[in-house]
Enzyme design. Structure first.
Site, mmCIF file in Angstrom:
data_model
loop_
_atom_site.group_PDB
_atom_site.id
_atom_site.type_symbol
_atom_site.label_atom_id
_atom_site.label_comp_id
_atom_site.label_asym_id
_atom_site.label_seq_id
_atom_site.Cartn_x
_atom_site.Cartn_y
_atom_site.Cartn_z
ATOM 1 N N HIS A 63 0.851 -1.189 0.000
ATOM 2 C CA HIS A 63 0.000 0.000 0.000
ATOM 3 C C HIS A 63 0.883 1.234 0.000
ATOM 4 O O HIS A 63 2.080 1.148 0.256
ATOM 5 C CB HIS A 63 -0.900 0.016 1.255
ATOM 6 C CG HIS A 63 -0.114 0.170 2.527
ATOM 7 N ND1 HIS A 63 0.530 -0.888 3.147
ATOM 8 C CD2 HIS A 63 0.188 1.262 3.277
ATOM 9 C CE1 HIS A 63 1.158 -0.463 4.230
ATOM 10 N NE2 HIS A 63 0.981 0.847 4.333
ATOM 11 N N HIS A 68 4.739 0.085 -0.295
ATOM 12 C CA HIS A 68 5.507 -0.701 0.675
ATOM 13 C C HIS A 68 4.617 -1.768 1.308
ATOM 14 O O HIS A 68 3.395 -1.705 1.221
ATOM 15 C CB HIS A 68 6.134 0.208 1.741
ATOM 16 C CG HIS A 68 5.143 1.066 2.480
ATOM 17 N ND1 HIS A 68 4.553 2.185 1.927
ATOM 18 C CD2 HIS A 68 4.629 0.966 3.730
ATOM 19 C CE1 HIS A 68 3.733 2.736 2.797
ATOM 20 N NE2 HIS A 68 3.744 2.007 3.907
ATOM 21 N N ASP A 114 0.847 5.169 1.863
ATOM 22 C CA ASP A 114 0.155 5.851 2.956
ATOM 23 C C ASP A 114 -0.547 7.085 2.382
ATOM 24 O O ASP A 114 -0.032 7.725 1.467
ATOM 25 C CB ASP A 114 1.156 6.251 4.041
ATOM 26 C CG ASP A 114 1.785 5.025 4.708
ATOM 27 O OD1 ASP A 114 1.189 3.936 4.644
ATOM 28 O OD2 ASP A 114 2.887 5.165 5.281
ATOM 29 N N ARG A 142 7.635 -9.044 15.407
ATOM 30 C CA ARG A 142 8.148 -7.716 15.030
ATOM 31 C C ARG A 142 7.130 -6.657 15.407
ATOM 32 O O ARG A 142 5.922 -6.893 15.337
ATOM 33 C CB ARG A 142 8.398 -7.705 13.520
ATOM 34 C CG ARG A 142 8.783 -6.357 12.971
ATOM 35 C CD ARG A 142 9.243 -6.466 11.519
ATOM 36 N NE ARG A 142 9.599 -5.165 11.030
ATOM 37 C CZ ARG A 142 8.777 -4.364 10.352
ATOM 38 N NH1 ARG A 142 7.554 -4.751 10.070
ATOM 39 N NH2 ARG A 142 9.196 -3.178 9.955
HETATM 40 C C1 LIG Z 1 -4.796 8.511 9.098
HETATM 41 C C2 LIG Z 1 -4.772 7.255 8.714
HETATM 42 C C3 LIG Z 1 -3.902 6.684 7.647
HETATM 43 C C4 LIG Z 1 -4.276 5.212 7.661
HETATM 44 C C5 LIG Z 1 -5.704 5.266 8.037
HETATM 45 C C6 LIG Z 1 -5.661 6.217 9.248
HETATM 46 O O1 LIG Z 1 -6.898 6.671 9.653
HETATM 47 C C7 LIG Z 1 -5.027 5.512 10.442
HETATM 48 C C8 LIG Z 1 -4.385 4.241 10.029
HETATM 49 C C9 LIG Z 1 -3.537 4.435 8.786
HETATM 50 C C10 LIG Z 1 -3.185 3.101 8.169
HETATM 51 C C11 LIG Z 1 -1.955 2.426 8.803
HETATM 52 C C12 LIG Z 1 -1.718 1.074 8.095
HETATM 53 C C13 LIG Z 1 -1.745 1.202 6.570
HETATM 54 C C14 LIG Z 1 -2.988 2.026 6.137
HETATM 55 C C15 LIG Z 1 -3.139 2.034 4.614
HETATM 56 C C16 LIG Z 1 -4.182 1.505 6.892
HETATM 57 O O2 LIG Z 1 -4.911 0.618 6.538
HETATM 58 O O3 LIG Z 1 -4.309 2.186 8.095
HETATM 59 C C17 LIG Z 1 -2.898 3.415 6.733
HETATM 60 C C18 LIG Z 1 -3.983 4.428 6.368
HETATM 61 C C19 LIG Z 1 -3.581 5.275 5.186
HETATM 62 O O4 LIG Z 1 -2.473 5.822 5.145
HETATM 63 O O5 LIG Z 1 -4.404 5.387 4.281
HETATM 64 O O1 LIG Z 2 5.445 -2.470 9.739
HETATM 65 C C1 LIG Z 2 5.936 -1.868 8.795
HETATM 66 O O2 LIG Z 2 7.142 -1.896 8.545
HETATM 67 C C2 LIG Z 2 5.063 -1.064 7.869
HETATM 68 C C3 LIG Z 2 3.897 -0.403 8.561
HETATM 69 C C4 LIG Z 2 3.120 0.480 7.643
HETATM 70 O O3 LIG Z 2 3.350 0.501 6.468
HETATM 71 C C5 LIG Z 2 2.044 1.344 8.175
HETATM 72 O O4 LIG Z 2 1.725 1.258 9.391
HETATM 73 O O5 LIG Z 2 1.496 2.123 7.373
HETATM 74 FE FE LIG Z 3 2.286 2.163 5.474
#
Ligand SMILES: C=C1C[C@]23C[C@@]1(O)CC[C@H]2[C@@]12CCC[C@@](C)(C(=O)O1)[C@H]2[C@@H]3C(=O)O
Ligand SMILES: O=C(O)CCC(=O)C(=O)O
Ligand SMILES: [Fe+2]
Length: 372
Positions: A231, A288, A233, A298
């Site tokens: 994905h 990533h 961010d 981890r």
């Molecule tokens: C602000 C945010 C980005 C995120 C969604 C969220 O509300 C909080 C969790 C974030 C996260 C972390 C893991 C990967 C990700 C794609 C997800 O599923 O939750 C990201 C979200 C994002 O960056 O879109």
């Molecule tokens: O655990 C990791 O190295 C990646 C975590 C991540 O990509 C995320 O929280 O958005």
């Molecule tokens: Fe991420």
């Protein structure tokens, strides 16, 4: 963290329904079918030849050439590791140990702080799980705003100690994220005059953020499991602390998945989709994922940093011109999170308004990710 309700609103409109049973990973000797991924090593993006020595740039923030170094890393990789960042080691140790305490609670206890389908904060699987037929080998805890109510459910006694660590971590990360934002924008020739919201120091204008604690248990068959699927961010940038166990991989176009090894005291910084938009595609957001390990569990802690959630983000005026038309339409973080919740890795393409002049597909039209 200001604007918390607005960030949370993005998900109220797009609830995530993952039909999952919450799994107690500690009791598993083999991977259940629900977690068996069949196409992890995507033929399009194989693991790199071990003889290739390409590695994610490591940048010392006290280096006099920091601006050029950051600019080059953002342009060519969309990810870097920083050292001499000023975050005290003791704070990194504290957040790591608080996260360990959280994930080692019994599953029934953790579920008392479960994230609701239309909520943003709490314990649960990755939000992106709903886009995949298989479940990921990980647990997460998302914090937007104060963790107090959830932490009270988890630890009836000493929850304030854990809240204090989170607050301190968010405060320090917020400062570092602002500094990194200015270095990244500065390397594009952007000044505080060009971007009003980012120049402001007012409490309500500081930018919004989320903290994501990720836990990847040791896995009996790591080649068949996925910690966190590929994905980008949805942020301006993300600062990731990955303790001392590797697992993070980034996709380098034309090469494949490259592991980002943990370096002592280092922090990983990812370019997110909003910086991709702001820079008009000059700094591409990085695709990533996290893979898992047979013997070691981890932890990773991601600070997801964005603008105040209702500020409109669009390609910066200074970066557009007759030969560089704006590639994306204006979008707020709040709206973009909603778009991501709906379209996932096609979200960036969905806000695109103009095809690149050379007719080639944008390298970061993230629509190539396979389902498990
Ligand atoms: C602000 C945010 C980005 C995120 C969604 C969220 O509300 C909080 C969790 C974030 C996260 C972390 C893991 C990967 C990700 C794609 C997800 O599923 O939750 C990201 C979200 C994002 O960056 O879109
Ligand atoms: O655990 C990791 O190295 C990646 C975590 C991540 O990509 C995320 O929280 O958005
Ligand atoms: Fe991420």
């Amino acid at each position: 963290m200001p604007s918390r309700s607005l960030l949370a609103d993005a998900f109220r409109a797009h609830p995530v329904h993952v039909h999952q049973k919450h799994i107690d990973f500690t009791s598993l000797q083999e991977i259940p079918d629900s977690h068996k991924w069949t196409q992890i090593d995507d033929e399009q993006h194989p693991l790199v030849d071990p003889l290739i020595t390409e590695s994610v740039p490591v940048i010392d923030l006290s280096d006099p050439n920091v601006l050029q170094n950051i600019g080059h890393a953002c342009k060519t990789w969309g990810v870097l590791q920083v050292t001499n960042h000023g975050i005290p080691t003791s704070l990194l140790e504290n957040i790591e140990s608080a996260s360990r305490s959280l994930f080692s609670l019994p599953i029934q206890q953790k579920l008392k702080a479960a994230r609701s389908p239309d909520g943003v904060s709490g314990y649960g699987v990755a939000r992106i799980s709903s886009f995949f037929s298989k479940l990921m080998w990980s647990e997460g805890f998302t914090i937007v705003g104060s963790p107090l109510e959830h932490f009270r459910q988890l630890w009836s006694q000493d929850y304030t100690k854990f809240c204090d660590i989170i607050e301190e971590y968010k405060k320090e990360m917020q400062k570092l994220a602002r500094r990194l934002t200015w270095l990244m924008l500065g390397s594009l020739g952007i000044t505080k005059k060009d971007l009003k919201w980012a120049g402001s120091t007012g409490e309500s204008e500081k930018g919004s953020a989320a903290l994501q604690l990720n836990y990847y248990p040791a896995c009996p068959d790591p080649d068949q499991a996925m910690g966190l699927a590929a994905h980008t961010d949805s942020t301006l940038l993300t600062i990731l602390y990955q303790s001392n166990t590797s697992g993070l991989q980034v996709l380098k176009e034309g090469i494949g998945w490259i592991t980002v090894p943990p370096i002592p005291g280092g922090l990983v910084v990812n370019v997110g989709d909003l910086l991709h938009i702001l820079s008009n595609g000059m700094y591409p957001s990085v695709l990533h994922r996290a893979v898992v390990n047979r013997t070691k569990h981890r932890l990773s802690i991601a600070f997801l940093y964005g603008p105040p959630s209702s500020v409109e983000i669009s390609p910066l005026q200074k970066l557009v011109g007759p030969n560089h038309p704006p590639l994306y339409r204006p979008v707020t973080w709040n709206e973009y999170l909603g778009t991501k919740a709906k379209y996932f890795n096609k979200a960036l393409s969905s806000v695109r308004i103009c095809a690149p002049l050379n007719g080639l597909a944008d390298v970061n039209d993230h629509n190539r990710v396979r389902v498990g």
